[in-house]
Design a protein around this motif. Sequence first.
Motif, PDB file in Angstrom:
ATOM      1  N   ASP A 282       4.337  -8.687  -6.990  1.00  0.00           N
ATOM      2  CA  ASP A 282       2.896  -8.472  -7.163  1.00  0.00           C
ATOM      3  C   ASP A 282       2.324  -8.432  -5.755  1.00  0.00           C
ATOM      4  OD1 ASP A 282       0.244  -8.360  -7.788  1.00  0.00           O
ATOM      5  OD2 ASP A 282       0.184 -10.204  -8.964  1.00  0.00           O
ATOM      6  N   LEU A 283       2.208  -7.213  -5.205  1.00  0.00           N
ATOM      7  CA  LEU A 283       1.869  -7.046  -3.798  1.00  0.00           C
ATOM      8  C   LEU A 283       0.654  -6.136  -3.647  1.00  0.00           C
ATOM      9  CD1 LEU A 283       5.474  -6.495  -2.386  1.00  0.00           C
ATOM     10  CD2 LEU A 283       4.122  -8.595  -2.259  1.00  0.00           C
ATOM     11  N   LYS A 284      -0.092  -6.370  -2.593  1.00  0.00           N
ATOM     12  CA  LYS A 284      -1.269  -5.569  -2.284  1.00  0.00           C
ATOM     13  C   LYS A 284      -1.135  -5.008  -0.870  1.00  0.00           C
ATOM     14  CE  LYS A 284      -4.478  -8.303  -5.131  1.00  0.00           C
ATOM     15  NZ  LYS A 284      -3.420  -9.125  -5.757  1.00  0.00           N
ATOM     16  N   THR A 285      -1.713  -3.833  -0.668  1.00  0.00           N
ATOM     17  CA  THR A 285      -1.756  -3.254   0.659  1.00  0.00           C
ATOM     18  C   THR A 285      -2.974  -2.343   0.748  1.00  0.00           C
ATOM     19  OG1 THR A 285      -0.471  -2.058   2.348  1.00  0.00           O
ATOM     20  CG2 THR A 285      -0.344  -1.218   0.102  1.00  0.00           C
ATOM     21  N   THR A 286      -3.275  -1.877   1.946  1.00  0.00           N
ATOM     22  CA  THR A 286      -4.370  -0.938   2.146  1.00  0.00           C
ATOM     23  C   THR A 286      -3.868   0.249   2.955  1.00  0.00           C
ATOM     24  OG1 THR A 286      -5.146  -1.977   4.195  1.00  0.00           O
ATOM     25  CG2 THR A 286      -6.113  -2.763   2.126  1.00  0.00           C
ATOM     26  N   ARG A 287      -4.525   1.382   2.746  1.00  0.00           N
ATOM     27  CA  ARG A 287      -4.208   2.591   3.510  1.00  0.00           C
ATOM     28  C   ARG A 287      -5.505   3.305   3.794  1.00  0.00           C
ATOM     29  NH1 ARG A 287      -0.339   4.513   6.859  1.00  0.00           N
ATOM     30  NH2 ARG A 287      -0.148   6.771   6.754  1.00  0.00           N
ATOM     31  N   MET A 288      -5.905   3.352   5.052  1.00  0.00           N
ATOM     32  CA  MET A 288      -7.158   3.966   5.453  1.00  0.00           C
ATOM     33  C   MET A 288      -8.332   3.414   4.659  1.00  0.00           C
ATOM     34  SD  MET A 288      -6.104   5.796   7.876  1.00  0.00           S
ATOM     35  CE  MET A 288      -7.713   6.449   8.269  1.00  0.00           C
TER      36      MET A 288
END
Length: 872
Positions: A282-288
């Motif tokens: 259960d992972l979160k990330t951001t891109r731009m």
Amino acid sequence: MNITRLILSGLIPLFLCFTQATGAGVRGTVTGDDEQKLAFATIYVKETGTGTTSNAEGYYELALQPGTYTLTFQYIGYGSLTKIVDITDSWIDMDVVLNTQVVMLRGVEVRAGKEDPAYTIMRKAIAKSKFHVNQVDRYTARVYIKGTGKLKDSPFFLRKALEEEGIDEDRVFISESVSEVEYIRPQTYKENVISIRSSGEDKNGNPNAYIYGSFYEPEVANSISPLSPRAFSYYRFIYEGTYADRGYEVSKIRVVPRSRGDDVFQGMLEIVEDYWSIYSLDLKTTRMGIKFDIRQIYEPVADRVWMPVTHDFNVEGKVLGFDFEARYLAAVSDYQIEVNPELDVEFEVVDEKIETELAEKLEEEAKDEPAEELQEMLASGKELTRKQLRKVIKAYEKAELEESEEPEVVGNRSFTVDSMAHNSDSAYWAGVRSIPLTEAEICGYAKTDSISRAERLEREGDTLKTGKDRDARFLDLILGNTWKLADRTHLKLRRLNSDFNTVDGFDLTTGLTLTKTMKNKNRNWLQLGTNVRYTFSRERFNGTLSARYDLGKRWNRSRFRLEGGRYISQYNANQPIHPTVNSFMALFLERNYMKIYEKDYARAGFEQELSGKFNFRISSEIAQRQELFNNSDYRLIDRSGDGYTANAPVSDELDDTSFPTHNALTLDASIDYAPWQKFRIRNGEKSKIDDSSPVFRLMYRRGISGAFNSEIDYDLLELGYRHTFKIGIRGIVDLSARAGKFLSDDQLFFMDYKHFLGNLTPFSTADPVGSFRLLDYYRYSTRDEYFTGSAHYQFRKFLITQMPLVRLSGVRENFFVNYLATDLSDNYTELGYGINYILRVFRIEAVASFQDGRYQGFGVRLGIATNFDSIF
């Protein structure tokens, strides 16, 4: 039309509700022991290898043939529950309650330094990640994907137009697809979409192709995986405890970025002890600045082989005033696995940082042993240190690469859509849909399907309204348009454009382009074009005709070009000043930087790619070149200056840049070489992977005298280099260099000199790497030897990007150096600092210039973001 819409909008929801209830299987609601409905809980059927999830309301529905099945219900944070059900010829209602997971902190020997026990778990999991990548030779599966999306907000001035197109903030867009996928190690993926359904009538949209990324790989979607060999440089790991599940011990590891921002994950990772495989994540990330929330549940689909059975991707963000959210649910079923027989082994990984004595013993026993001997140790099930395991897998992959027919190919994917994929009805979808629709999704289908059907009936009943593709309207002459004339044949009318310069005054330009793609397998391509221009101050028409034909495979493509006409050209053929920027500078600031001449010309060119690593170009031009002079002193704002300058470049090397009307015959030839170029194959088409190799260029230009009364005679040789690569923690380096020399310069005019990409305006429109920000356009142009170089570095974290909120918005900082050496440039140097991806598309730079180390000037420039394509 209103009556039709009313009837359809009433019947469709009733039909959808009816068709969802047919068939046989098991259905119900998944809740937690706290009475909370568990949205997107995983349900796995052992006998069929089928995975599915509950919907947003916690409801699940699983169609099954008569028989006995073992169902496992899972949800992150709750203990799994296994149920055995007997299916006959009807539906069984079975509500399930999952209990909160009981996590125990196992006894751990505390060592000096108090290392968190998560690190030994992650060291073993990382060491074995490449083993898991190579563990499966082949698999096939069926994937059901449901995507839903919603526009939450939009710019106020566009809302009415969006509503007219049926796009409002209450509308839920839905797409569903069923695909058959096949994986063949190491990098071959095949997907055949057998069914697609989407809200509305747009059936050319993305059918949610199955996501191939693996968290066992070093990177997933350009983000660093927590199981990457470099993970300890990017993440801290925290042990949250261990629990037992169906005979397995599972450890919970919290993943914490050492520096928050794009391209890193945070969240929870669960690892199966002894197997060191992923149990769930259960992972979160951001891109731009766009947020991604990824959840995956894994199951042992074969002995010691854990594969993902459900995927849950949640995306939300705001781009240029559009606030949106989307969710994609994927359920994988019918796994058929072929395990790599050479890696169908069970062995123990030894962490040399914890089990020091055992690791030293194993290393001593296998000292100086070749990788083949270690391979035998692996096959025998003996203990291996992490170092030994890495050596074995590296040698294994190297041997396979040497045997590969195309070692430069790092991915081979095919994507096809069945010809009948769009023809399935609601009854079909009720039978294959593994994730039930929610009430909102049913309404979304009903609304969009009824509107599209009603609008189609209206169009079919009104032959007078033929649309833009049938009749060109008067507005098309101003705004432009594209018409489909036949299959793979299009005619494009470019919009009417107007610019200003001091030679022509205001002008009007437009053009037509006809393109035809052939039906052969290489998709040969023909383009015919014309460009027409009228100048008001000179009261003259000029224009060009062009033809281009491309043929052959993409990595061995041939291109033929013909062009001719009468047109203006800047003295620097690389066009350092954009006409729109020049118009602004002249009309508002009384600065006419763009210097032009006119030529009547004909040009022929040929380009050939060879194996994707070589690119050869040759072209020749015969032109009659004529000097032009200012004909307009018009300006919108009258500055108290000296007025416009003459239409003649100013150069330190040549006192008088004027020239007589003359003929010029030139020959250009160049070859590019990318020695380490890598490729991907998609649907049989090989394509280059950008920035996978440096590119070296050798260029030769010859001014030929005598033929066609040509009055120029010179030779220019140039060597160039360009490379973009990543360095450090998400840093990006761009390098560019060119060195050249006129081998002879018996006769040439100023447009034949070597010019450089200068800039004196506040706007930077040229390539950020290889162009100058403060350099005069023609002052250091030369007919002798020269060298120019640029180095551009993009930081992940530097000054303002030390703040997490700034990094999470996608902003990056740059530092760059530009250098020019000619006989008269005095080692011209620029040092600059920039803020990149402002509002995701702009950059602003502060630049200082120096000569022989002495400060010369300072400026601020605004431009389009560097590495703009990385946004996508």
